[in-house]
Design an enzyme around this catalytic site. Sequence first.
Site, PDB file in Angstrom:
ATOM      1  N   HIS A 168      42.077  57.740  29.585  1.00 33.37           N
ATOM      2  CA  HIS A 168      41.434  57.298  28.300  1.00 33.37           C
ATOM      3  C   HIS A 168      40.228  57.683  27.972  1.00 33.37           C
ATOM      4  CE1 HIS A 168      44.380  53.373  29.325  1.00 33.37           C
ATOM      5  NE2 HIS A 168      44.652  53.755  28.282  1.00 33.37           N
ATOM      6  N   CYS A 255      39.143  48.204  32.805  1.00 42.00           N
ATOM      7  CA  CYS A 255      40.336  48.068  32.593  1.00 42.00           C
ATOM      8  C   CYS A 255      40.715  46.620  32.930  1.00 42.00           C
ATOM      9  CB  CYS A 255      41.149  48.555  33.288  1.00 42.00           C
ATOM     10  SG  CYS A 255      40.814  50.454  33.506  1.00 42.00           S
TER      11      CYS A 255
HETATM   12  C1  CIR Z   1      48.052  52.979  33.335  1.00 45.11           C
HETATM   13  O1  CIR Z   1      48.187  53.913  33.437  1.00 45.11           O
HETATM   14  O2  CIR Z   1      48.216  52.575  32.244  1.00 45.11           O
HETATM   15  C2  CIR Z   1      47.271  52.002  34.375  1.00 45.11           C
HETATM   16  N1  CIR Z   1      47.875  52.383  35.681  1.00 45.11           N
HETATM   17  C3  CIR Z   1      45.819  52.318  34.360  1.00 45.11           C
HETATM   18  C4  CIR Z   1      45.334  51.730  33.245  1.00 45.11           C
HETATM   19  C5  CIR Z   1      43.798  51.926  32.971  1.00 45.11           C
HETATM   20  N2  CIR Z   1      43.205  51.236  31.910  1.00 45.11           N
HETATM   21  C6  CIR Z   1      42.286  51.518  31.143  1.00 45.11           C
HETATM   22  O3  CIR Z   1      41.601  52.496  31.620  1.00 45.11           O
HETATM   23  N3  CIR Z   1      41.769  50.767  30.447  1.00 45.11           N
END
Ligand code: CIR
Length: 260
Positions: A168, A255
């Site tokens: 991201h 996150c």
């Molecule tokens: C994913 O791959 O969607 C999750 N394992 C990690 C999401 C992390 N979110 C973020 O950086 N906002």
Amino acid sequence: MTNPSFEFTRAITRRPAASIVNGLRAEDIGTPDLETMLKAHASYVAALKSTGAEVIELEPLEAYPDAVFVEDTALCLPQGAVLMRPGAPSRMGEVAEMAPALRGCYEDLREIKGPGHIEGGDILVTGREILVGRSDRTDAAGVAELAEIATEWGHSLREVFTPEGVLHFKTDCSLMDAETILSTRRLDASGCFEGYRVLHVADGEEAAANAIRFNNLVLMAAGFPRTAEMLDREGFEVVEIDNRDCAKLDGGMSCLSLRF
Ligand code: CIR
């Protein structure tokens, strides 16, 4: 005067479920341990609360292994909230699970209807503008749909690009104050932060870039001493949180909460 980009009265979090072991990851570097993750999650929530904010703690969702990463499901702005449309198919259903909590907090709740995709992790609200990084999870149509809503609410939105191989946009940057952004060198090199004061994470400590400024605190992943020292020298009050298990699933400080 308060700055709604880093001064908050509320946050929403969700405790990790046992299914977290099946969470998405770009590369398998080990399975997260639920018990350790729950402990780290509790210290994260405690740090948010220590600033005087109310934290709405949602129940774990076994059906969605990545549901602990609530940030990706919505964007919270002073005028209203917008439900996202994740680019990861396994995460789509998390949005409907978040909607009731946001309905309780916002009169104006919008949604990205598609066909485009956009995840909250790709959005950095600086106060001056909203930066949205296109990535494997966020496409041009998703950005355009959010831009319409943001413009209606009086924000200016700028499309930028997440470096290749980075999950991201905010994996590589965070807002420290109204003028200052913490970034990896690789992201800053793209020129997207022109006009801001940019602090670089120490070389080899790229994973420290996903931090959050939350009221008087900066929450950052533990284990990045040179970046922590630099932020301390710059006058920020740093709280280090164990992020080892979230990191196995490419997750970081931002996150784990929606902040508003
Ligand atoms: C994913 O791959 O969607 C999750 N394992 C990690 C999401 C992390 N979110 C973020 O950086 N906002």
